[in-house]
Design an enzyme around this catalytic site. Structure first.
Site, PDB file in Angstrom:
ATOM      1  N   TYR A   1      -5.187  -0.486  -6.068  1.00  0.00           N
ATOM      2  CA  TYR A   1      -4.596   0.849  -5.990  1.00  0.00           C
ATOM      3  C   TYR A   1      -3.080   0.698  -5.829  1.00  0.00           C
ATOM      4  CZ  TYR A   1      -5.026   5.837  -5.911  1.00  0.00           C
ATOM      5  OH  TYR A   1      -4.960   7.166  -6.268  1.00  0.00           O
TER       6      TYR A   1
ATOM      7  N   HIS B   1       0.905   0.462  -5.962  1.00  0.00           N
ATOM      8  CA  HIS B   1       2.045   1.387  -5.970  1.00  0.00           C
ATOM      9  C   HIS B   1       3.322   0.560  -6.121  1.00  0.00           C
ATOM     10  CE1 HIS B   1       2.577   0.029  -1.855  1.00  0.00           C
ATOM     11  NE2 HIS B   1       1.353   0.446  -1.557  1.00  0.00           N
ATOM     12  N   GLU B   2       4.452   1.245  -6.083  1.00  0.00           N
ATOM     13  CA  GLU B   2       5.741   0.589  -6.351  1.00  0.00           C
ATOM     14  C   GLU B   2       6.004  -0.562  -5.357  1.00  0.00           C
ATOM     15  OE1 GLU B   2       8.905  -0.514  -8.306  1.00  0.00           O
ATOM     16  OE2 GLU B   2       7.455   0.938  -9.088  1.00  0.00           O
TER      17      GLU B   2
ATOM     18  N   HIS C   1       3.766  -2.712  -4.181  1.00  0.00           N
ATOM     19  CA  HIS C   1       3.108  -3.905  -4.756  1.00  0.00           C
ATOM     20  C   HIS C   1       3.900  -4.423  -5.949  1.00  0.00           C
ATOM     21  CE1 HIS C   1      -0.597  -1.725  -3.136  1.00  0.00           C
ATOM     22  NE2 HIS C   1      -0.675  -2.891  -2.536  1.00  0.00           N
TER      23      HIS C   1
ATOM     24  N   LYS D   1       6.102  -3.951   5.379  1.00  0.00           N
ATOM     25  CA  LYS D   1       5.508  -2.775   6.038  1.00  0.00           C
ATOM     26  C   LYS D   1       4.413  -3.254   6.985  1.00  0.00           C
ATOM     27  CE  LYS D   1       2.460  -0.125   3.975  1.00  0.00           C
ATOM     28  NZ  LYS D   1       1.237  -0.198   4.814  1.00  0.00           N
ATOM     29  N   ASP D   2       3.640  -4.269   6.525  1.00  0.00           N
ATOM     30  CA  ASP D   2       2.592  -4.863   7.362  1.00  0.00           C
ATOM     31  C   ASP D   2       3.224  -6.006   8.155  1.00  0.00           C
ATOM     32  OD1 ASP D   2       0.096  -3.439   6.304  1.00  0.00           O
ATOM     33  OD2 ASP D   2       1.075  -4.129   4.481  1.00  0.00           O
TER      34      ASP D   2
HETATM   35  O1  PAF Z   1      -2.045  -6.297   2.741  1.00  0.00           O
HETATM   36  C1  PAF Z   1      -3.130  -6.236   2.115  1.00  0.00           C
HETATM   37  O2  PAF Z   1      -3.278  -5.506   1.134  1.00  0.00           O
HETATM   38  C2  PAF Z   1      -4.300  -7.076   2.591  1.00  0.00           C
HETATM   39  O3  PAF Z   1      -4.344  -7.158   3.981  1.00  0.00           O
HETATM   40  C3  PAF Z   1      -4.331  -8.484   1.959  1.00  0.00           C
HETATM   41  C4  PAF Z   1      -3.138  -9.309   2.370  1.00  0.00           C
HETATM   42  C5  PAF Z   1      -4.378  -8.344   0.449  1.00  0.00           C
HETATM   43  C6  PAF Z   1      -5.593  -9.217   2.410  1.00  0.00           C
HETATM   44  O4  PAF Z   1      -6.746  -8.542   2.030  1.00  0.00           O
END
Ligand code: PAF
Length: 287
Positions: free
Chosen positions: A32, A34-35, A37, A149-150
């Site tokens: 899914y 978005h910009e 990614h 962000k994470d």
């Molecule tokens: O950040 C995410 O989208 C997920 O935690 C990852 C790193 C793809 C692991 O499933």
């Protein structure tokens, strides 16, 4: 663009690429796209000869009452976006391929698993560490890219890479935002229009604390109160936590003296959103 579904086939492809001296970048995603990614992918392309994107909604990082089934998926849309960016290979495994019958091995990064997001999501980081370890072993990248962000996820993965001697460079990339400041996230899709408007206050709360910091305020209490005050003006936002912590260890601090991150998680309607910023003086990059 190749699409590879079997872990063993992906390992073989990576072995061939490595034998030919190609530098492999991995962008792990749950799809899914978005910009945010896509910006990781563009950076991955700059840093490698071959860009692999993994697309897998990893069940082990969702708790029993979380949104695994509802998590948005749209492979056709994702495939188009990846083709436009110039992704070389998509690793798109099945649940059975990643977690076959009898699966029972997990990776835990001890202290980081139970703090911040880990308090509300107790199995989440064990699932992330496990799937990222598996992706590293399957794709065998030289470099892997993650969004800041994470923030907790990036810190945890850096710790894991160090502790487990992975020979992989970890790159944290700047958060991409909507015009009103809301951090891009696949979960923004859950927001109803009125919730979507209020969600931008999460970034405003970070900016409020940043403004006080730039005026010289260092007390965690005062900086946290300012963020809570801004969030509190928005009835649709229910903060899960607002935390001020050391940017390397994620230990909570009482004063923002060293490199300090303010991290927020908040429920807005059905969505649980996260965001953060490094507190900086004017002229320093916020990362
Ligand atoms: O950040 C995410 O989208 C997920 O935690 C990852 C790193 C793809 C692991 O499933």
């Amino acid at each position: 663009m190749k699409i590879v579904r079997e872990p063993r086939a992906m390992q073989q492809l990576s072995e061939e690429l490595r034998a030919r001296g190609r530098r492999i970048a991995l962008v792990p995603t749950m799809g899914y796209l978005h910009e945010g990614h896509l910006s990781l992918m563009r950076e991955g392309k700059r840093r490698s000869d071959t860009l692999v994107v993994s697309l897998f909604v990893n069940p082990t990082q969702f708790g029993p009452n979380e949104d695994l089934d509802a998590y948005p998926r749209n492979f056709d849309q994702d495939r188009k976006a990846m083709e436009e960016v110039g992704v070389d290979t998509v690793f798109f495994p099945t649940n059975e391929g990643m977690y076959p019958d009898g699966y029972q091995t997990y990776v835990t990064v001890e202290r980081m698993t139970g703090i911040l997001c880990g308090r509300t999501r107790p199995v989440h980081f064990r699932g992330v560490a496990t799937v990222v370890t598996k992706l590293f072993n399957i794709v065998r990248p030289h470099v892997a890219l993650f969004g800041k962000k994470d923030f907790q996820q990036v810190v945890l993965i850096r710790r894991m890479v160090k502790d487990l001697n992975f020979d992989i460079e970890i790159v944290g990339c700047t958060t991409v935002r909507e015009p009103d400041g809301l951090a891009m996230s696949s979960r923004n899709k859950y927001l109803k229009p009125d919730e979507r408007k209020e969600a931008a206050a999460i970034k405003k709360a970070l900016e409020g604390a940043q403004a006080l910091y730039r005026k010289g305020e260092r007390s965690a209490r005062v900086l946290l109160d300012e963020a809570h005050r801004i969030l509190g003006a928005h009835p649709r936002i229910r903060p899960d936590y607002v935390s001020l912590c050391d940017a390397k260890t994620l230990a909570e601090v009482e004063a923002a003296d060293g490199e300090t991150v303010m991290a927020i998680a908040a429920f807005v309607g059905e969505a649980r959103l996260i965001d953060n910023c490094i507190l900086t003086d004017p002229g320093e990059g916020a990362g």
